[in-house]
Structure formats: structure tokens, C-alpha cells
Design a protein around this motif. Structure first.
Motif, PDB file in Angstrom:
ATOM      1  N   GLU A 172       1.310   8.925  -6.741  1.00 42.47           N
ATOM      2  CA  GLU A 172       1.889  10.684  -6.260  1.00 42.47           C
ATOM      3  C   GLU A 172       0.895  10.346  -5.160  1.00 42.47           C
ATOM      4  O   GLU A 172       0.154  11.740  -5.596  1.00 42.47           O
ATOM      5  N   LEU A 173       0.261   9.809  -4.184  1.00 36.33           N
ATOM      6  CA  LEU A 173      -0.787  10.080  -3.549  1.00 36.33           C
ATOM      7  C   LEU A 173      -0.647  11.186  -2.552  1.00 36.33           C
ATOM      8  O   LEU A 173      -0.745  11.862  -2.105  1.00 36.33           O
ATOM      9  N   TYR A 174       1.350  10.593  -2.611  1.00 36.00           N
ATOM     10  CA  TYR A 174       1.865  10.994  -1.180  1.00 36.00           C
ATOM     11  C   TYR A 174       3.503  11.007  -1.594  1.00 36.00           C
ATOM     12  O   TYR A 174       3.300   9.716  -1.344  1.00 36.00           O
ATOM     13  N   HIS A 175       4.265  12.033  -0.936  1.00 38.09           N
ATOM     14  CA  HIS A 175       5.476  11.466  -1.084  1.00 38.09           C
ATOM     15  C   HIS A 175       6.473  11.968  -0.120  1.00 38.09           C
ATOM     16  O   HIS A 175       6.144  13.158   0.864  1.00 38.09           O
TER      17      HIS A 175
ATOM     18  N   ALA B 181       0.587  -1.368  -0.261  1.00 39.27           N
ATOM     19  CA  ALA B 181      -0.002   0.177   0.068  1.00 39.27           C
ATOM     20  C   ALA B 181       1.028   0.871  -0.075  1.00 39.27           C
ATOM     21  O   ALA B 181       0.418   2.169  -0.769  1.00 39.27           O
ATOM     22  N   MET B 182       1.748   1.162   1.002  1.00 37.20           N
ATOM     23  CA  MET B 182       2.751   2.445   1.310  1.00 37.20           C
ATOM     24  C   MET B 182       3.343   2.597  -0.695  1.00 37.20           C
ATOM     25  O   MET B 182       3.689   3.565  -0.920  1.00 37.20           O
TER      26      MET B 182
ATOM     27  N   VAL C  44       0.850   4.268  -2.783  1.00 36.02           N
ATOM     28  CA  VAL C  44       1.082   5.692  -2.548  1.00 36.02           C
ATOM     29  C   VAL C  44       2.254   6.480  -3.370  1.00 36.02           C
ATOM     30  O   VAL C  44       1.964   7.897  -3.748  1.00 36.02           O
ATOM     31  N   ILE C  45       3.386   6.018  -3.023  1.00 34.01           N
ATOM     32  CA  ILE C  45       4.469   6.973  -4.160  1.00 34.01           C
ATOM     33  C   ILE C  45       4.264   7.002  -5.492  1.00 34.01           C
ATOM     34  O   ILE C  45       4.798   8.097  -6.547  1.00 34.01           O
TER      35      ILE C  45
ATOM     36  N   LEU D 187       8.673   7.504   3.702  1.00 34.75           N
ATOM     37  CA  LEU D 187       7.841   5.932   3.330  1.00 34.75           C
ATOM     38  C   LEU D 187       8.736   5.780   2.230  1.00 34.75           C
ATOM     39  O   LEU D 187       8.901   4.130   1.921  1.00 34.75           O
TER      40      LEU D 187
END
Length: 215
Positions: A203-206, A195-196, A199-200, A210
Motif C-alpha cells: 500500500e505504498l501507492y495505488h 516491484a510494482m 508497491v501495491i 499499476l
């Protein structure tokens, strides 16, 4: 959230060290117990325990040795090793990383096989080439069917632990159910790492933390 991940980034080496200590001592203890204390009735199953424990010992040592960070760029995956292997050579980091990948996947297979056995027992990189895409998909999808097998066989094991056994046997089965429950909680950790990665990748969160926490 940034404050938390900033703190996490500063604690990565400490977390790696704690996980190494817990993983090494628990698997070494399990391996020693399987060698010295295995009853004749569990002789066949103890082979799986020994293989799994040795595999996980190698995996946790490799993880501590490389302490990898995964950087995802368009068309590329970059692996940075922050562990002791960086003091030796990049080749050493690469070889140990490859070994860790093998043990990581193999541990899931051993776990699925062990649950199936217990059920039967109670019943009686550069560029997004085709190779890179296959590797990514294999790593991302392997835990799903494997964990499905674990869930199904765990349910069968629990339903077959009937009260028709003697008091001593029921006590053994009760302890086994507890062990099964704890054991079945381990594979979702793989899914959390995936899942992590997602996310990366999307590009949902960086955050640097992470990239380090995936492994």
C-alpha cells in the motif's frame, strides 16, 4: 504522478497490442531462422532456441488473450481478465492464465540454461493459505537466483571471448557478445513487475494502471 498513470490506464490495450506484435513477430522469426538456418555446429544449441522461441510465442499469445489486471485485497488476490478471453468465458480466461504462468517461469529457466550452455561451449486463489503463500513467494523469488546465474555465466562468456581466434571467429564472438548483452537485459523486466506488485501489496501507492501494468 496520477496524471501519468491516468494516461497509462487509457493506453493499456494499445501497449498490449504493440507488445504482442513485437513479441510474436520476433519469436516467430527466431523460430523460423533456427529451423531453416541452423549450422551443424549449433545443432544442439538450436534445440534450446527453438524451445525458448515456442515457449515465448505461447506466452505472448496468452498475455494478449487475457490482458489481466491484479487486484490485491487483504487475504485475497483477484484476477480480472480484460482481453478477448472475456468474450468467451471465465473458464477460458483461467485456463489460459494458468498456461501463461507456466510459460512465464519456464522462459527464465530456458534463458538461464542457454547462458550456461554458451559458457560451457566457449570454454570448450482465495485466502492466504500455505499454497497461496508458496505460490506468491515462488513467483517473487524465482527471477532472483535465475538472473544471478545469467549474470555469472554472461561474465564468464565475455572473459573467455579472447583475441586468440581468427578474424572470422572474432567477428562471430563480437556479435555473440552483443546478443548476450541484449539477452541479459530481459530478466530485469520481471523484477520491475515484482516491484510494482510490492508497491501495491504494501500500500505504498495505488492506481488502477499499476494493477494492469504488472502483467
Amino acid at each position: 504522478m496520477d496524471i501519468f498513470f491516468d494516461w497509462l490506464d487509457g493506453q493499456i490495450h494499445a501497449i498490449h497490442s504493440v507488445m504482442f506484435f513485437v513479441g510474436f513477430t520476433s519469436n516467430a522469426t527466431l523460430l523460423l531462422a533456427a529451423i531453416l538456418e541452423t549450422s551443424p555446429a549449433l545443432k544442439t544449441y538450436s534445440v534450446m532456441i527453438k524451445v525458448g522461441a515456442m515457449n515465448d510465442l505461447v506466452e505472448i499469445c496468452c498475455s494478449f488473450f487475457v490482458m489481466q489486471r491484479l487486484i490485491i485485497l487483504p487475504g485475497n488476490l483477484i484476477y480480472l481478465s480484460l482481453g478477448p478471453c472475456s468474450l468467451i468465458s471465465s473458464r477460458a480466461c483461467f485456463v489460459v492464465y494458468c498456461l501463461r504462468l507456466c510459460t512465464l517461469i519456464y522462459s527464465l529457466y530456458v534463458m538461464a540454461a542457454s547462458f550456461t550452455y554458451r559458457g560451457d561451449e566457449i570454454a570448450g486463489h482465495t485466502g492466504l493459505t500455505a499454497q497461496v503463500v508458496f505460490t506468491i513467494l515462488f513467483m517473487m523469488t524465482t527471477p532472483i537466483p535465475t538472473y544471478a546465474i545469467i549474470l555469472v555465466t554472461r561474465h564468464k562468456v565475455r572473459t573467455r571471448l579472447c583475441p586468440r581466434f581468427t578474424t572470422h571467429t572474432r567477428r562471430q564472438k563480437k556479435h555473440k557478445k552483443k546478443a548476450l548483452t541484449i539477452h541479459a537485459m530481459l530478466p530485469p523486466v520481471y523484477c520491475f513487475g515484482i516491484a510494482m506488485y510490492g508497491v501495491i501489496f504494501f500500500e505504498l501507492y495505488h492506481h488502477v494502471a499499476l494493477e494492469k501494468a504488472i502483467f
